[in-house]
Design an enzyme around this catalytic site. Structure first.
Site, short mmCIF file in Angstrom:
data_model
loop_
_atom_site.label_atom_id
_atom_site.label_comp_id
_atom_site.label_asym_id
_atom_site.label_seq_id
_atom_site.Cartn_x
_atom_site.Cartn_y
_atom_site.Cartn_z
N ARG A 142 -11.41 -36.43 8.87
CA ARG A 142 -12.14 -35.16 8.81
C ARG A 142 -12.60 -34.97 7.38
O ARG A 142 -11.84 -34.55 6.51
CB ARG A 142 -11.23 -34.02 9.25
CG ARG A 142 -11.95 -32.68 9.33
CD ARG A 142 -11.01 -31.62 9.90
NE ARG A 142 -11.69 -30.37 10.07
CZ ARG A 142 -11.72 -29.40 9.14
NH1 ARG A 142 -11.10 -29.56 8.00
NH2 ARG A 142 -12.36 -28.28 9.38
N SER A 184 -16.37 -29.85 19.93
CA SER A 184 -15.57 -28.65 19.71
C SER A 184 -16.14 -27.43 20.41
O SER A 184 -17.35 -27.20 20.40
CB SER A 184 -15.48 -28.33 18.21
OG SER A 184 -14.66 -29.25 17.56
N LYS A 205 -9.77 -24.59 7.78
CA LYS A 205 -11.20 -24.41 8.03
C LYS A 205 -11.68 -23.15 7.34
O LYS A 205 -11.03 -22.12 7.40
CB LYS A 205 -11.43 -24.32 9.53
CG LYS A 205 -12.81 -24.66 9.97
CD LYS A 205 -12.88 -24.77 11.47
CE LYS A 205 -14.26 -25.20 11.88
NZ LYS A 205 -14.44 -25.20 13.31
#
Length: 195
Positions: free
Chosen positions: A24, A92, A121
């Site tokens: 990520r 997602s 996030k």
């Protein structure tokens, strides 16, 4: 990554039995990130594990990796055109409407979350919670990956609510982060998530 290289962390997680690793990385992919990704791809191949990158179809294609896209990224239909039919593609979602709309997308799995508040996030969506997760499970027959704020003490409840698997960042990385502590942590996770 808590004083531990991403490649060394991948090596330890794979040695501990991880079956899917996602790199990520948000933002620009300098050469150093791409080189790390190449190393992780090679480690995943040796371990017969799936390697996935987020957001970037171009990098996934160059690395022969799976791709995970979000609501603001390249639409899954376009990502599939680029990636081809054999590549793993995930998408997602954050609520019932997005999950229902994803039914028409050519993806292999759907992620739902954040299940709980998360610190990984910027500007996260509202937490879904376990009750909504159980309702959302009925909206799709595809594999459903729960993400966001999931810890060892909540993992079993998340799976019992209908998730097929969990995606974890924060609680996968112990303090201090060493080869031994990472192997122990992945072992703990495997014990917790066995059905």
């Amino acid at each position: 990554m808590r004083g531990f290289s991403v490649v060394d962390a991948a090596r330890c997680l794979l040695a501990g039995g991880a079956q899917i690793l996602q790199l990520r990385h948000k933002g620009h992919w300098p050469r150093s990130v791409f080189q790390d990704a190449e190393c992780i791809r090679a480690l995943c191949r040796e371990a017969h594990a799936q390697f996935v990158v987020n957001d970037r179809a171009d990098m996934a294609m160059l690395l022969d990796a799976g791709l995970h896209v979000g609501q603001e990224d390249l639409p899954p239909r376009e990502a599939r055109r680029l990636m081809g039919p054999g590549a793993m593609l995930g998408y997602s979602t954050h609520n019932a409407e997005q999950l229902a709309a994803a039914a028409a997308e050519p993806v292999d799995y759907l992620a739902i979350g954040p299940i709980f508040p998360t610190g990984s996030k910027q500007n996260p969506d509202a937490a879904v919670g376990l009750e909504a997760l159980a309702r959302y499970r009925k909206l799709t027959g595809r594999p459903l990956v729960a993400i966001g704020g999931i810890r060892r003490d909540t993992a079993r409840a998340v799976l019992d609510a209908g998730a097929d698997s969990t995606a974890v960042i924060g609680d996968m990385l112990p303090q201090p982060c060493t080869a031994e502590s990472l192997r122990e942590r992945i072992s703990e996770w495997q014990q917790l998530t066995r059905k």
